[in-house]
Design a protein around this motif. Structure first.
Motif, PDB file in Angstrom:
ATOM      1  N   ASN A   1      -1.893   8.291  -4.013  1.00 34.48           N
ATOM      2  CA  ASN A   1      -2.742   7.221  -4.530  1.00 34.48           C
ATOM      3  C   ASN A   1      -2.925   6.123  -3.475  1.00 34.48           C
ATOM      4  OD1 ASN A   1      -0.019   7.478  -6.479  1.00 34.48           O
ATOM      5  ND2 ASN A   1      -0.028   5.781  -4.998  1.00 34.48           N
ATOM      6  N   ASP A   2      -4.137   5.597  -3.421  1.00 33.29           N
ATOM      7  CA  ASP A   2      -4.444   4.548  -2.433  1.00 33.29           C
ATOM      8  C   ASP A   2      -5.169   3.407  -3.142  1.00 33.29           C
ATOM      9  OD1 ASP A   2      -5.620   3.116  -0.087  1.00 33.29           O
ATOM     10  OD2 ASP A   2      -4.746   4.768   1.031  1.00 33.29           O
ATOM     11  N   TYR A   3      -6.416   3.163  -2.801  1.00 30.15           N
ATOM     12  CA  TYR A   3      -7.172   2.029  -3.368  1.00 30.15           C
ATOM     13  C   TYR A   3      -7.117   2.029  -4.897  1.00 30.15           C
ATOM     14  CZ  TYR A   3     -11.263  -0.791  -4.643  1.00 30.15           C
ATOM     15  OH  TYR A   3     -12.107  -1.715  -5.194  1.00 30.15           O
TER      16      TYR A   3
ATOM     17  N   HIS B   1      -7.164   9.064  -4.260  1.00 31.86           N
ATOM     18  CA  HIS B   1      -6.094   9.964  -3.810  1.00 31.86           C
ATOM     19  C   HIS B   1      -6.491  10.437  -2.425  1.00 31.86           C
ATOM     20  CE1 HIS B   1      -4.459   9.790  -7.816  1.00 31.86           C
ATOM     21  NE2 HIS B   1      -5.624  10.140  -8.314  1.00 31.86           N
ATOM     22  N   GLU B   2      -5.821   9.904  -1.407  1.00 27.64           N
ATOM     23  CA  GLU B   2      -6.361  10.027  -0.058  1.00 27.64           C
ATOM     24  C   GLU B   2      -6.160  11.408   0.565  1.00 27.64           C
ATOM     25  OE1 GLU B   2      -4.802   7.295   2.816  1.00 27.64           O
ATOM     26  OE2 GLU B   2      -6.450   7.660   4.206  1.00 27.64           O
ATOM     27  N   TYR B   3      -4.948  11.883   0.547  1.00 26.90           N
ATOM     28  CA  TYR B   3      -4.675  13.163   1.210  1.00 26.90           C
ATOM     29  C   TYR B   3      -3.410  13.769   0.619  1.00 26.90           C
ATOM     30  CZ  TYR B   3      -1.161  10.736   4.094  1.00 26.90           C
ATOM     31  OH  TYR B   3      -0.073  10.017   4.515  1.00 26.90           O
TER      32      TYR B   3
ATOM     33  N   ASN C   1     -10.274   9.833   0.631  1.00 22.88           N
ATOM     34  CA  ASN C   1     -10.638   8.597  -0.071  1.00 22.88           C
ATOM     35  C   ASN C   1      -9.545   7.545   0.104  1.00 22.88           C
ATOM     36  OD1 ASN C   1     -11.954  11.023  -1.508  1.00 22.88           O
ATOM     37  ND2 ASN C   1     -13.208   9.255  -2.018  1.00 22.88           N
ATOM     38  N   CYS C   2      -9.830   6.579   0.917  1.00 23.24           N
ATOM     39  CA  CYS C   2      -8.809   5.616   1.333  1.00 23.24           C
ATOM     40  C   CYS C   2      -8.923   4.344   0.507  1.00 23.24           C
ATOM     41  CB  CYS C   2      -8.947   5.359   2.820  1.00 23.24           C
ATOM     42  SG  CYS C   2      -7.542   4.450   3.472  1.00 23.24           S
ATOM     43  N   ALA C   3      -9.687   3.368   0.991  1.00 24.55           N
ATOM     44  CA  ALA C   3      -9.893   2.155   0.188  1.00 24.55           C
ATOM     45  C   ALA C   3     -11.291   2.193  -0.416  1.00 24.55           C
ATOM     46  CB  ALA C   3      -9.655   0.910   1.027  1.00 24.55           C
TER      47      ALA C   3
ATOM     48  N   GLU D   1     -14.772   7.702   2.018  1.00 29.86           N
ATOM     49  CA  GLU D   1     -14.255   8.875   2.733  1.00 29.86           C
ATOM     50  C   GLU D   1     -13.849   8.430   4.142  1.00 29.86           C
ATOM     51  OE1 GLU D   1     -16.325  12.806   1.126  1.00 29.86           O
ATOM     52  OE2 GLU D   1     -17.797  11.464   2.023  1.00 29.86           O
ATOM     53  N   GLU D   2     -12.553   8.507   4.410  1.00 31.39           N
ATOM     54  CA  GLU D   2     -12.055   8.026   5.698  1.00 31.39           C
ATOM     55  C   GLU D   2     -11.790   9.197   6.655  1.00 31.39           C
ATOM     56  OE1 GLU D   2      -8.093   6.557   6.001  1.00 31.39           O
ATOM     57  OE2 GLU D   2      -8.630   4.915   7.322  1.00 31.39           O
ATOM     58  N   ASN D   3     -10.613   9.782   6.585  1.00 34.44           N
ATOM     59  CA  ASN D   3     -10.250  10.799   7.581  1.00 34.44           C
ATOM     60  C   ASN D   3     -10.773  12.177   7.185  1.00 34.44           C
ATOM     61  OD1 ASN D   3      -8.856   9.138   9.470  1.00 34.44           O
ATOM     62  ND2 ASN D   3      -7.223   8.927   7.949  1.00 34.44           N
TER      63      ASN D   3
ATOM     64  N   HIS E   1     -14.759   5.445   6.915  1.00 38.31           N
ATOM     65  CA  HIS E   1     -14.778   4.223   6.113  1.00 38.31           C
ATOM     66  C   HIS E   1     -13.394   3.935   5.542  1.00 38.31           C
ATOM     67  CE1 HIS E   1     -19.133   3.400   5.630  1.00 38.31           C
ATOM     68  NE2 HIS E   1     -19.289   4.700   5.743  1.00 38.31           N
ATOM     69  N   GLU E   2     -12.866   2.780   5.881  1.00 40.94           N
ATOM     70  CA  GLU E   2     -11.660   2.339   5.196  1.00 40.94           C
ATOM     71  C   GLU E   2     -12.016   1.786   3.819  1.00 40.94           C
ATOM     72  OE1 GLU E   2      -8.465   2.425   6.030  1.00 40.94           O
ATOM     73  OE2 GLU E   2      -7.650   1.197   4.419  1.00 40.94           O
ATOM     74  N   CYS E   3     -13.012   0.904   3.798  1.00 47.16           N
ATOM     75  CA  CYS E   3     -13.285   0.149   2.568  1.00 47.16           C
ATOM     76  C   CYS E   3     -14.779  -0.111   2.440  1.00 47.16           C
ATOM     77  CB  CYS E   3     -12.535  -1.179   2.597  1.00 47.16           C
ATOM     78  SG  CYS E   3     -13.147  -2.278   3.882  1.00 47.16           S
TER      79      CYS E   3
ATOM     80  N   ASP F   1     -14.188   0.854  10.217  1.00 43.58           N
ATOM     81  CA  ASP F   1     -14.104   2.257  10.634  1.00 43.58           C
ATOM     82  C   ASP F   1     -12.731   2.438  11.267  1.00 43.58           C
ATOM     83  OD1 ASP F   1     -14.365   4.794  11.691  1.00 43.58           O
ATOM     84  OD2 ASP F   1     -16.213   4.377  12.796  1.00 43.58           O
ATOM     85  N   ASP F   2     -11.819   3.086  10.518  1.00 41.82           N
ATOM     86  CA  ASP F   2     -10.413   3.099  10.929  1.00 41.82           C
ATOM     87  C   ASP F   2     -10.098   4.174  11.945  1.00 41.82           C
ATOM     88  OD1 ASP F   2      -7.770   2.909  11.307  1.00 41.82           O
ATOM     89  OD2 ASP F   2      -7.174   3.475   9.280  1.00 41.82           O
ATOM     90  N   GLN F   3     -10.369   3.840  13.180  1.00 39.00           N
ATOM     91  CA  GLN F   3      -9.887   4.633  14.303  1.00 39.00           C
ATOM     92  C   GLN F   3      -9.833   3.679  15.486  1.00 39.00           C
ATOM     93  OE1 GLN F   3     -11.737   8.473  14.782  1.00 39.00           O
ATOM     94  NE2 GLN F   3     -10.671   8.893  16.689  1.00 39.00           N
TER      95      GLN F   3
ATOM     96  N   PRO G   1      -9.897  -0.948  12.566  1.00 42.99           N
ATOM     97  CA  PRO G   1     -10.246  -1.774  11.395  1.00 42.99           C
ATOM     98  C   PRO G   1      -9.857  -1.084  10.092  1.00 42.99           C
ATOM     99  CG  PRO G   1     -12.121  -1.536  12.876  1.00 42.99           C
ATOM    100  CD  PRO G   1     -11.086  -0.532  13.308  1.00 42.99           C
ATOM    101  N   GLU G   2      -9.060  -1.771   9.310  1.00 41.96           N
ATOM    102  CA  GLU G   2      -8.662  -1.236   8.005  1.00 41.96           C
ATOM    103  C   GLU G   2      -9.409  -2.001   6.915  1.00 41.96           C
ATOM    104  OE1 GLU G   2      -6.424   1.295   7.276  1.00 41.96           O
ATOM    105  OE2 GLU G   2      -4.974   1.415   8.890  1.00 41.96           O
ATOM    106  N   ASP G   3      -8.667  -2.550   5.984  1.00 39.85           N
ATOM    107  CA  ASP G   3      -9.283  -3.133   4.798  1.00 39.85           C
ATOM    108  C   ASP G   3      -9.904  -4.507   5.096  1.00 39.85           C
ATOM    109  OD1 ASP G   3      -9.978  -3.149   2.149  1.00 39.85           O
ATOM    110  OD2 ASP G   3      -7.936  -3.348   1.386  1.00 39.85           O
TER     111      ASP G   3
ATOM    112  N   PRO H   1      -0.766  -4.561   9.440  1.00 40.01           N
ATOM    113  CA  PRO H   1      -1.499  -4.837   8.200  1.00 40.01           C
ATOM    114  C   PRO H   1      -2.518  -3.746   7.930  1.00 40.01           C
ATOM    115  CG  PRO H   1      -2.304  -6.227   9.982  1.00 40.01           C
ATOM    116  CD  PRO H   1      -1.093  -5.508  10.504  1.00 40.01           C
ATOM    117  N   ASP H   2      -2.638  -3.360   6.666  1.00 42.87           N
ATOM    118  CA  ASP H   2      -3.554  -2.271   6.320  1.00 42.87           C
ATOM    119  C   ASP H   2      -4.456  -2.714   5.172  1.00 42.87           C
ATOM    120  OD1 ASP H   2      -4.761   0.074   5.411  1.00 42.87           O
ATOM    121  OD2 ASP H   2      -3.106   1.317   6.071  1.00 42.87           O
ATOM    122  N   ASN H   3      -3.904  -2.792   3.952  1.00 43.88           N
ATOM    123  CA  ASN H   3      -4.734  -3.204   2.821  1.00 43.88           C
ATOM    124  C   ASN H   3      -4.578  -4.692   2.537  1.00 43.88           C
ATOM    125  OD1 ASN H   3      -4.116  -0.027   1.580  1.00 43.88           O
ATOM    126  ND2 ASN H   3      -6.154  -0.806   1.988  1.00 43.88           N
TER     127      ASN H   3
END
Ligand code: FEO
Ligand code: CA
Ligand code: CA
Length: 634
Positions: A120-122, A140-142, A235-237, A250-252, A328-330, A347-349, A434-436, A522-524
């Motif tokens: 579970n994530d966002y 549910h990210e991965y 599905n991340c944030a 959809e992130e990774n 996309h993070e968020c 864009d989280d990379q 870049p995260e949330d 820091p992430d979310n």
């Protein structure tokens, strides 16, 4: 699991990195001789947000009153004294009356589709009855197959993951919609709710809208229309729209494909498709959707922002392609001064960009159905940070500024599909992952978590040793005249993470930050309705040998950037998705991938949250409440 991969660089751009800009700028201003935290504070115009959260019983700006917890890594989760933690939803928990009970030995894709998903994530809390009954929408990210299936280890997954097990993975990711109700101070799952739904990567059908809908680069043999995609992944944030839908990101998506498509080689390389060593190669064995030999354009069908209407159980989820394709993070939403809808997204990379989308039309609160079209017709911008303290938003518009056939862009669809290459061409600033992104409901300032970037090797600056950015930082963007549709804003560093007692790390917080209060990675990020910033970490265990935690701090006034540790996840987990009920009395937190660094189920770091020797550690959403029923944070 994805940590090392996210730090990789697939952006070949020679543009100055964000830390180059920071270092130039801070050096010029003699950063170490002054306070970074007072900059621009006097220049912020008053802010009025049409989506500002409701006020409650605590005065705005009230200091955070809780006592910090220690930074120790533990097999247990921990929360500040005076608060209680309820484990609300765990991987495998039943979401429907007919859902089979969780059974590690007998899990199937069909049972998983009736149960709460993995990692579970966002979290979005969508009210049904204020703050006591609502729909929890949870990403549910991965998957962590070594903690889901007996006999599978981190090393042997490629050999051991059968199609049947892989289908369980595909059913375990995506998003859950779950009705919950607060009864006698305890949250309950309403299993017979008509709203409960699972969206997954196995069978759920997603419509496609916007600039790239139906484009030939989205078409595959299984979907010649390019408008009907099976599955969403990574599905991340996410975010919540002003019209009450949820955006899930959809992130990774790049980890799930095998095979080759020479026509998309440059595109695939830019997104890391086929390049990651730890990717889920067994997904293509189990399902042709992930095999480029059979579905050459498959990667172009993922990496989007997906809109879900949780209030309509019959609604079809939609991939909104005008918001661009990247990791996309968020998708953080706000309404601009003149009524346009603005969506910020990171864009989280390593060395990738921050974007915002601005709709052409205006939000109409009286006509909810018309508002969904706002996400199909607008302009996507990428951020260019300058050392004079301004940020320019560069429009990614086909036919302009080199986004033309000379550079292999033949339509706006191409610009959206290859948003990274378009943003590079225009000179967007490569960032430290870049995260949330969160927007203060009080000031309108925008806060972007940049988690870290140890791969940045090229900057040398003795005054600011962030060349190897192991700890990350948080950027503050101040919209011009409070208008989020503005194309030229101001920016500053809100804080630089790391140990403030180690001068080599170059960390900067409020000077009173405690030994427990500083953090890494820091992430979310999320605001409470009083304008206090809540920060979750992912990477602190590795970077600083401390628990991954949730912190809170003020963003204005004399306690600006005085971060305090509130909640700690168990070992191996990250704290994601912090989300408040509107009354501020419940804080939901996603505890993702507990015990992730374990080799296998036979040797786990913790069995949180059940501590049952027969059970695996399980990702779970927890609900945190004050024992006296008051507002979280005091
Ligand atoms: Fe899924 Fe960028 O965290
Ligand atoms: Ca992360
Ligand atoms: Ca994240």
């Amino acid at each position: 699991m994805f940590d090392a991969q996210d730090d990789c660089r697939t952006n070949p751009s020679a543009a100055p990195t964000f830390v180059d800009v920071i270092e130039q700028r801070l050096n010029r201003r003699q950063f170490l001789q002054g306070s970074a935290f007072a900059l621009f504070a006097a220049t912020i115009p008053s802010f009025s947000s049409k989506s500002a959260a409701p006020a409650n019983t605590v005065q705005q700006g009230q200091a955070l009153g809780f006592t910090e917890i220690s930074s120790a890594i533990s097999t247990q989760s921990r929360v500040a004294a005076g608060y209680k933690e309820q484990v609300l939803l765990r991987w495998g928990d039943a979401l429907f009356p007919d859902a089979p009970p969780f059974d590690l030995q007998a899990q199937t894709a069909q049972s998983q589709q009736r149960q709460f998903g993995y990692n579970n994530d966002y979290i979005a809390y969508m009210p049904l009855e204020g703050s006591t009954r609502g729909l929890l929408c949870v990403n549910h990210e991965y998957t962590c197959p070594h903690l889901m299936f007996k006999g599978v280890t981190r090393k042997n997954a490629q050999a051991k993951m059968t199609p049947a097990l892989t289908h369980i993975e595909m059913a375990a990711v995506g998003l859950s919609v779950v009705e919950i109700a607060l009864m006698d101070d305890v949250w309950q799952v309403v299993k017979n709710s008509r709203y409960n739904r699972r969206f997954d990567a196995l069978e759920t059908i997603y419509a496609v809208s916007g600039a790239a809908a139906g484009h030939k680069r989205l078409q595959t043999p299984s979907d010649p229309s390019g408008k009907r995609i099976v599955g969403m992944i990574g599905n991340c944030a996410g975010g919540v729209t002003p019209w009450g839908t949820v955006l899930t990101c959809e992130e990774n998506f790049s980890y799930y494909f095998t095979g080759a498509n020479p026509l998309e080689q440059e595109n695939n390389e830019r997104y890391g498709v086929l390049q990651d060593e730890e990717r889920y190669t067994w997904w293509a064995t189990a399902d042709a959707r992930f095999d480029l030999a059979k579905e050459p354009n498959a990667p172009n069908r993922y990496g989007w922002v997906v809109e879900i209407d949780p209030y309509n159980p019959q609604s079809v989820p939609v991939k909104r392609t005008s918001l661009g394709r990247f990791k996309h993070e968020c998708a953080t939403c706000i309404v601009s001064s003149d009524g346009r809808v603005v969506v910020y997204s990171g864009d989280d990379q390593a060395f990738e960009f921050i974007y915002k989308y601005v709709s052409n039309g205006r939000f109409d609160p009286k006509n909810p159905k018309a508002n969904t079209a706002l996400l199909d017709d607008g302009i996507l911008y990428a951020a260019q940070f300058k050392d004079d303290g301004t940020v320019t938003w560069l429009p990614l518009v086909y036919g302009k500024n080199g986004l033309t056939p000379e550079n292999r862009f033949y339509s706006q669809a191409d610009v959206c599909i290859e948003a990274r290459r378009a943003a590079s061409l225009l000179g967007a600033t490569p960032m430290d992952r870049p995260e949330d992104i969160a927007i203060s409901p009080v000031t309108g300032k925008v806060y972007v978590a940049l988690t870290k970037n140890p791969k940045r090797l090229t900057v040398t600056n003795a005054a600011n040793p962030r060349r190897l950015n192991l700890h990350g930082h948080i950027i503050e963007i101040i919209p011009n005249a409070g208008d989020h549709a503005s194309i030229r804003d101001r920016w500053d560093i809100f804080l630089s993470a790391g140990n403030p007692n180690n001068t080599l790390e170059g960390a900067r917080y409020h000077s009173d930050v405690s030994q427990q209060g500083w953090f890494s990675c820091p992430d979310n990020v999320s605001f409470d309705s009083l304008g206090r910033l809540w920060i979750g970490t992912d990477g602190a265990e590795k970077a600083s040998s401390m628990s991954e935690s949730i912190y809170a701090c003020e963003t204005e006034g004399g306690k600006r950037a005085l971060t305090k540790r509130f909640y700690a996840a168990p070992i191996g987990a990250e704290t994601t998705g912090p989300c408040f009920t509107p009354d501020g009395k419940t804080l939901f937190v996603s505890v993702q991938h507990p015990a992730e660094k374990s080799k296998s189920l036979e040797d786990v770091q913790t069995r949180w949250p059940d501590f049952d020797p027969k059970l695996t550690p399980r990702p779970a959403v927890v609900a945190l409440r004050k024992k006296d029923g008051g507002v979280i944070g005091g």
